[in-house]
Motif scaffolding. Structure first.
Motif: not given
Length: 154
Positions: A94-98, A100-103, A130-131, A135-136
């Motif tokens: 679990s990684v929080a996007a910070s 900008g989005e992840i992906g 993940a926006g 979390d992604f």
């Protein structure tokens, strides 16, 4: 969409030979430009070789909280299920996007970062995102629940 786990030809041999460094497994996000070839034996063959300055891989997504090369997979443990069965399990990633989005990420590559060997390519079935501030997450539970990366029957 269903997630599909694609195992590389050499993975079973690495498991049987106890040649996987379970303390250094990583999860790399790959774009839809990547593809599965069971005969690939290096991360470079799957994700593209590191090139340029700064060095980047053609098929890898990273940034906005997701580290280049991916996070280290936590709580990796082998256990016996029955006399003839064992499993390798790990904690959810679990990684929080910070910032900008992840992906977009179409694939998650589980690999041994010690020897740069790809083990399993998980096809997410579509591009996932993940926006910002979301979390992604990726959970290993495709082959028997309870965070199982894989089960092995002898």
């Amino acid at each position: 969409m269903a997630v599909t786990a694609n195992v590389y030809n050499h993975t079973t041999s690495l498991v049987a030979g106890q040649s996987i460094d379970t303390t250094n497994l990583k999860a790399m996000l790959l774009t839809s430009l990547a593809s599965f070839d069971a005969t690939d034996t290096t991360v470079d063959a799957v994700a593209g070789a590191l090139t340029g300055s700064p060095a980047e891989r053609a098929n890898e997504f990273y940034g906005n909280g997701w580290a280049q090369g991916g996070p280290t997979v936590g709580s990796v443990a082998a256990s016996t299920i029955t006399t003839n069965d064992a499993k390798l399990a790990a904690a959810q990633i679990s990684v929080a996007a910070s910032g900008g989005e992840i992906g977009p990420a179409r694939y998650v590559l589980l690999y041994d970062a010690t020897n740069s060997k790809p083990l399993i390519l998980y096809d997410l079935g579509q591009d996932e995102h993940a926006g910002d501030t979301t979390d992604f997450k990726f959970t290993f539970d495709l082959t028997g629940g309870s965070n199982a990366i894989f089960t092995l029957t002898v």
